[in-house]
Design a protein around this motif. Structure first.
Motif, PDB file in Angstrom:
ATOM      1  N   ALA A  84      39.413  75.544  21.383  1.00  0.00           N
ATOM      2  CA  ALA A  84      40.751  75.253  21.915  1.00  0.00           C
ATOM      3  C   ALA A  84      41.648  74.860  20.748  1.00  0.00           C
ATOM      4  CB  ALA A  84      40.693  74.117  22.934  1.00  0.00           C
ATOM      5  N   SER A  85      42.936  75.164  20.871  1.00  0.00           N
ATOM      6  CA  SER A  85      43.892  74.812  19.822  1.00  0.00           C
ATOM      7  C   SER A  85      45.183  74.307  20.448  1.00  0.00           C
ATOM      8  CB  SER A  85      44.205  76.020  18.933  1.00  0.00           C
ATOM      9  OG  SER A  85      43.067  76.408  18.211  1.00  0.00           O
ATOM     10  N   GLY A  86      45.989  73.619  19.646  1.00  0.00           N
ATOM     11  CA  GLY A  86      47.268  73.153  20.156  1.00  0.00           C
ATOM     12  C   GLY A  86      47.962  72.267  19.149  1.00  0.00           C
ATOM     13  N   PHE A  87      49.113  71.717  19.569  1.00  0.00           N
ATOM     14  CA  PHE A  87      49.883  70.816  18.707  1.00  0.00           C
ATOM     15  C   PHE A  87      49.006  69.631  18.282  1.00  0.00           C
ATOM     16  CE2 PHE A  87      52.375  66.857  18.512  1.00  0.00           C
ATOM     17  CZ  PHE A  87      53.112  67.135  17.385  1.00  0.00           C
ATOM     18  N   ARG A  88      48.360  69.002  19.259  1.00  0.00           N
ATOM     19  CA  ARG A  88      47.375  67.981  18.922  1.00  0.00           C
ATOM     20  C   ARG A  88      46.279  67.996  19.974  1.00  0.00           C
ATOM     21  NH1 ARG A  88      48.161  61.596  17.136  1.00  0.00           N
ATOM     22  NH2 ARG A  88      45.950  61.115  16.941  1.00  0.00           N
ATOM     23  N   VAL A  89      45.131  68.506  19.615  1.00  0.00           N
ATOM     24  CA  VAL A  89      43.934  68.420  20.455  1.00  0.00           C
ATOM     25  C   VAL A  89      42.923  67.644  19.635  1.00  0.00           C
ATOM     26  CG1 VAL A  89      44.343  70.505  21.806  1.00  0.00           C
ATOM     27  CG2 VAL A  89      43.090  70.665  19.655  1.00  0.00           C
ATOM     28  N   GLY A 109      48.994  72.664  10.200  1.00  0.00           N
ATOM     29  CA  GLY A 109      49.821  71.974  11.175  1.00  0.00           C
ATOM     30  C   GLY A 109      49.346  72.106  12.606  1.00  0.00           C
ATOM     31  N   ARG A 110      48.230  72.797  12.833  1.00  0.00           N
ATOM     32  CA  ARG A 110      47.700  72.926  14.184  1.00  0.00           C
ATOM     33  C   ARG A 110      46.348  72.237  14.276  1.00  0.00           C
ATOM     34  NH1 ARG A 110      49.586  75.993  18.178  1.00  0.00           N
ATOM     35  NH2 ARG A 110      47.718  76.691  19.242  1.00  0.00           N
ATOM     36  N   PHE A 111      46.077  71.674  15.433  1.00  0.00           N
ATOM     37  CA  PHE A 111      44.790  71.031  15.698  1.00  0.00           C
ATOM     38  C   PHE A 111      43.923  71.986  16.524  1.00  0.00           C
ATOM     39  CE2 PHE A 111      45.299  66.235  15.120  1.00  0.00           C
ATOM     40  CZ  PHE A 111      46.459  66.324  14.391  1.00  0.00           C
TER      41      PHE A 111
END
Lengths: 448, 193
Positions: free
Chosen positions: A383-388, A365-367
């Motif tokens: 880098a990571s995040g909700f949507r990268v 569930g992480r980009f």
């Protein structure tokens, strides 16, 4: 834009040869150099003085140039420009030896002093010297003549010269970014192509927002941009000529065309065509417009990216059941899977240096944005995040730009989307300022 | 009895209670089955009609004369449900989707003069370019299913919006479940028929 092109021919780079060779004959101290192959680099303290003008106008330009140079170097994450206001007044003229002792207490490793003047023909002349404060040696001394309006480009060229001298790598500041500017509610998003300098300056929209546009890519000459545009609801690949502002459709006929990518020599454009529930990769010879199919597979084959030598293509396929990265020969032969980690891999981008492939990874569930070697080894997450998503390389292959989108909250707020750049070693992440929300960045080569 | 004949019977039955305007298209189609993700308290389930439907060229029954065949077909498609939903990163049609499409096919067989655009859509949990391909796959799955029931392939056009046009705005599973969809839009009659 024709002004920008004209500048290219007018920028004359003249190295200082005479005069200061004597000054440079200092002891053979270890050369000042940032080793940017190591991780978590301590930024180098550097003193960048306002360039001194001979009039109020050239003084103002000189101050602006020094500021742009400082900002470029600071945002690279490798340099820490120092506050020089207390020592500004005591600086010696450009052609004299600096008072190195003044700069040692603040631990400045390098010192930049410059001068701006008006030439009789109206052009701006900008000169600078880069000094090693502790070795008391000149590391670089260059001068440029150009139209006054192009002062920002001169500043980026100077920042590139300093970066190159102190890191041994080519710079990337005299570059542009094309991206998709976004506005409006998420279900009726208005998307426009936009182009700007890599620091966000000289921003300009290229389309009017009447149709959805996505995933622009620079041609190697920077004269053209390939992108996706919806025509009567159908995605098509277009090439925009920046000088004439004319658009040409590359993928017509049945099916939808998307995910364009130029070869490094600019002669070929790879893209995907989706038809009858199947997406494959095709390549157009841009001289003859002949289109050739490269993959014939029931899976989704998408997001092609050429190796810098043009002999291989990395792409995204779910032929194994989930999205993974594959490398094939440029004629479509010998496809082999290179990604084997958990989760899904997408949007591969081959580095201009050839040594790495950047990608988007979706796991749990992480980009994330990451890099791996072309054989799939040495994977690292940047880098990571909700949507990268959507990494694109600086021409020196050391910095990656991508977009970061926030989730929409229950109240309907959020959903912000912005561009960021991150260096692949120190992982210093910086936002690129844009007037609106932004996605789908593509980095240009160094300007010619 | 072939499936489409059963579906036809369903439509007649539905037409009899068409005054129930509050029923969503999905409820009508599925006989009251729960919408995907509705349990999460998302509320406010929207009908299958796309917000701002002008973008796809699928502006509905050309001319909107109200009495045209296209308008009738459009209304009946809306009644049986113009939208089917998909699981994450999938494009296979589950039983509920098949029931909806059975009824769509029956409508389209009753109105052989109208054409449709089938739009495929994705949630925001995938990358942009892959989502464009996945949306096309979903729309094509619908086209193939309808074709197998006798709808001429030449009447159906497939396009994909990837994740560019969510039906429900939100970054939660309830919204994503409704955004993974394919929508059948009536685009007007065949000339001269």
């Amino acid at each position: 834009m024709s002004d920008r092109l004209a500048i290219l021919r007018r920028v004359a780079v003249i190295a200082f040869v005479g005069g200061l060779l004597a000054l440079a004959a200092a002891p053979s101290a270890a050369e000042l150099r940032i080793d940017i192959t190591r991780g978590n680099i301590e930024p180098m303290p550097i003193a960048i003085l306002p360039f001194v003008g001979d009039t109020a106008e050239t003084s103002r330009v000189g101050r602006d140039i020094a500021q742009v140079v400082s900002q470029d170097l600071e945002r690279s994450g490798l340099f820490r420009p120092l506050d020089v206001r207390a020592l500004e007044a005591n600086q010696p003229p450009l052609d004299a030896l600096p008072q190195f002792a003044d700069w040692r207490p603040m631990n400045a490793q390098a010192l930049v002093i410059g001068r701006t003047t008006r030439l009789p023909d109206g052009r701006l002349r900008v000169e600078f010297r880069l000094w090693d404060v502790f070795a008391e040696q000149q590391l670089e001394g260059l001068g440029y003549n150009a139209a006054p309006a192009s002062w920002r480009r001169i500043a980026h060229v100077i920042a590139d010269a300093i970066y190159k001298r102190l890191t041994g790598e080519e710079g990337y500041f005299d570059t542009r970014i094309v991206y998709v500017a976004e506005a409006g509610p998420p279900n009726r998003r208005i998307k426009r192509l936009a182009i700007m300098d890599q620091d966000g300056a000289n921003h300009e929209y290229l389309t009017d927002g009447s149709t959805i546009v996505l995933t622009p890519r620079f041609s190697p000459s920077m004269q053209q941009i390939a992108y996706l545009r919806f025509v009567d609801g159908v995605p098509r690949v277009f090439i925009r000529d920046l000088a004439s502002r004319r658009d040409e459709m590359v993928s017509g006929g049945d099916g939808m065309g998307f995910a364009p990518s130029f070869s490094a020599d600019g002669q070929r454009l790879a893209f995907s065509i989706a038809r009858d529930g199947n997406t494959d990769i095709y390549v157009s010879d841009l001289r003859t417009r002949a289109i050739r199919r490269l993959t014939s597979n029931a899976a989704i084959d998408v997001s092609p990216s050429f190796s810098p030598d043009g002999r291989q293509i990395v792409f995204n396929s779910d032929r194994s059941g989930s999205q993974q990265l594959y490398v094939m020969d440029a004629d479509g032969q010998n496809p082999r899977r290179i990604s084997f980690g958990e989760g899904r891999y997408a949007t591969p981008a081959w580095s201009p240096r050839g040594d790495l492939i950047a990608f988007t990874r979706i796991q749990g569930g992480r980009f994330s944005i990451g890099v791996m070697r072309p054989d799939g080894s040495g994977e690292r997450i940047l880098a990571s995040g909700f949507r990268v998503e959507g990494p694109t390389w600086a021409p020196n292959g050391r910095v990656v730009t991508f977009f970061r989108k926030d989730p929409v909250e229950g109240s309907g707020t959020g959903g912000r989307s912005r561009l960021y750049m991150v260096d692949i070693v120190g992982r210093q992440e910086r936002e690129i300022s844009t007037p609106q929300d932004a996605s789908d960045p593509a980095w240009s080569p160094l300007q010619p | 009895m072939p499936r489409w004949a059963f579906a036809l019977a369903m439509i007649v039955a539905l037409a009899a209670c068409a005054s129930d305007e509050t029923a969503t298209s999905e409820q009508a189609a599925g006989g009251g089955t729960t919408l995907p993700g509705a349990a999460a308290g998302s509320g406010g389930i929207q009908s299958g009609t796309l917000p701002g439907g002008g973008y796809g060229g699928g502006s509905g029954a050309g001319g909107g004369t109200g009495g045209g065949l296209a308008t009738q077909a459009e209304q009946q498609i809306a009644r049986v449900g113009d939208t089917v939903f998909f699981a994450f990163d999938r494009y296979d049609l589950d039983e509920r989707a098949q029931r909806t499409l059975d009824q769509q096919a029956a409508v389209l067989l009753r109105f052989p003069q109208v054409n449709v655009i089938i739009e495929g859509h994705c949630d925001e949990r995938g990358t942009r370019e892959y989502n464009l391909a996945l949306g096309e796959r979903r729309a094509n799955a619908v086209k193939e299913y309808l074709a197998a029931l006798g709808v001429a392939a030449g009447r159906m056009r497939v396009i994909s919006y990837g994740d560019e046009r969510p039906l429900v705005v939100g970054s939660n599973e309830a919204a994503w479940a409704q955004n993974r969809r394919a929508v059948t839009l009536v685009v007007g009659g065949v000339a001269g028929s």
